[in-house]
Design a protein around this motif. Structure first.
Motif, PDB file in Angstrom:
ATOM      1  N   VAL A   1       0.752  -1.272  -0.032  1.00 12.81           N
ATOM      2  CA  VAL A   1      -0.019  -0.017  -0.019  1.00 12.81           C
ATOM      3  C   VAL A   1       0.931   1.243  -0.125  1.00 12.81           C
TER       4      VAL A   1
ATOM      5  N   ALA B   1       1.028   3.702  -3.144  1.00 11.22           N
ATOM      6  CA  ALA B   1       0.741   5.160  -3.225  1.00 11.22           C
ATOM      7  C   ALA B   1       1.838   6.072  -3.341  1.00 11.22           C
TER       8      ALA B   1
ATOM      9  N   SER C   1       2.004   6.234  -7.358  1.00 10.39           N
ATOM     10  CA  SER C   1       0.884   6.494  -7.861  1.00 10.39           C
ATOM     11  C   SER C   1       0.974   8.299  -7.686  1.00 10.39           C
TER      12      SER C   1
ATOM     13  N   LEU D   1      -1.433  -3.490  -6.385  1.00  6.96           N
ATOM     14  CA  LEU D   1      -2.143  -2.029  -5.915  1.00  6.96           C
ATOM     15  C   LEU D   1      -2.252  -1.053  -6.882  1.00  6.96           C
ATOM     16  N   ARG D   2      -0.863  -0.774  -7.650  1.00  7.40           N
ATOM     17  CA  ARG D   2      -0.638   0.242  -8.359  1.00  7.40           C
ATOM     18  C   ARG D   2      -1.660   0.294  -9.474  1.00  7.40           C
TER      19      ARG D   2
ATOM     20  N   LEU E   1      -4.821   1.417  -8.271  1.00  7.69           N
ATOM     21  CA  LEU E   1      -5.090   2.913  -7.843  1.00  7.69           C
ATOM     22  C   LEU E   1      -5.137   3.698  -9.087  1.00  7.69           C
TER      23      LEU E   1
ATOM     24  N   PHE F   1      -7.576   9.333   0.246  1.00  8.12           N
ATOM     25  CA  PHE F   1      -6.748   8.046   0.165  1.00  8.12           C
ATOM     26  C   PHE F   1      -7.255   6.836   0.607  1.00  8.12           C
ATOM     27  N   SER F   2      -7.756   7.072   2.006  1.00 13.47           N
ATOM     28  CA  SER F   2      -8.090   5.818   2.765  1.00 13.47           C
ATOM     29  C   SER F   2      -9.526   5.809   2.625  1.00 13.47           C
TER      30      SER F   2
ATOM     31  N   LEU G   1      -8.349   4.177  -1.951  1.00 15.65           N
ATOM     32  CA  LEU G   1      -8.086   2.703  -1.627  1.00 15.65           C
ATOM     33  C   LEU G   1      -9.011   1.714  -1.588  1.00 15.65           C
TER      34      LEU G   1
ATOM     35  N   ALA H   1      -9.525   1.184  -5.228  1.00 13.10           N
ATOM     36  CA  ALA H   1      -8.265   0.303  -5.814  1.00 13.10           C
ATOM     37  C   ALA H   1      -8.339  -1.237  -5.241  1.00 13.10           C
ATOM     38  N   LEU H   2      -8.587  -1.375  -3.986  1.00 20.22           N
ATOM     39  CA  LEU H   2      -8.675  -2.715  -3.679  1.00 20.22           C
ATOM     40  C   LEU H   2      -9.725  -3.715  -4.448  1.00 20.22           C
TER      41      LEU H   2
END
Length: 217
Positions: free
Chosen positions: A36, A40, A43, A105-106, A109, A131-132, A136, A139-140
């Motif tokens: 993560v 981040a 990204s 994850l990238r 994102l 973001f959170s 995110l 993205a997940l």
């Protein structure tokens, strides 16, 4: 096939399976945290740090886990850093897994539309909240297949940790083959042990992918 021998060895393999699960779970959790953070940074295209992350990812993905474990367990003590076999195994899995998680994850994102960030900013959210709470989770959702594949990959890669004298299920299988010469029995116990762990994860992963696909649609 010596079935009485297999039944006799089940308790030993059960203890070894706990060792495998312990290092695997901790390695996966830490690899997700690393992933993560690294995703981040990439990204957000943070200068300098982004280049450091790229070097880490390329180094991690292009060197075998066995070499990484040898460096951590046998090499780092020369620099005054000493870890137990369990700690070394967890660090090794996290180091390897972090790069794979970062790439998965990238991709997630990068798939989030810029309008999502702009809309959240207009609602008064700060960067951490955006973001959170917004970026995110989406993205997940997109990265879930890759994340599940990496989880399975890391659990299978944990078989290498027996090389640093950690008594996991691969270590026990090798011990049976070397001392008792019951190769087929050891392979049966080893295969069943991995299936017990990996099959439910694969099924749960498939269910999660369908759930996320349904939510997106």
């Amino acid at each position: 096939m010596n079935w009485p021998f297999i039944l006799e060895e089940i308790p030993t393999f059960a203890q070894a399976l706990v060792v495998t699960l312990n290092v695997s779970v901790w390695g996966i959790v830490l690899s997700l945290i690393i992933g993560v953070f690294a995703a981040a940074i990439e990204s957000a295209r943070v200068p300098v740090v982004r280049q450091i992350i790229r070097v880490y990812i390329e180094l991690s993905r292009n060197t075998p886990l066995l070499v990484q474990l040898y460096f951590i367990y046998f090499g780092l003590p020369k620099l005054g850093v000493r870890w137990s076999p369990t700690q070394s195994a967890i660090v090794g899995l996290a180091f390897l897994g972090g790069s794979y998680m970062a790439e998965a994850l990238r991709g997630g994102l990068d798939a989030v539309a810029p309008i999502q960030r702009e809309s959240a900013r207009m609602l008064g959210m700060n960067s951490v909240q955006i973001f959170s709470r917004v970026i995110l989770p989406q993205a997940l959702s997109t990265a879930m297949p890759g994340v599940i594949a990496n989880v399975i990959f890391l659990i299978k890669e944990s078989s290498v940790v027996s090389a640093i004298a950690l008594a996991d299920i691969m270590y026990e299988a090798k011990d049976i083959m070397g001392n008792d010469y019951n190769t087929y029995e050891a392979l049966v116990l080893l295969t069943v042990s991995y299936l017990i762990v990996l099959l439910p994860i694969s099924l749960i992963g498939t269910w999660l992918e369908r759930r996320f696909d349904y939510a997106r649609n």
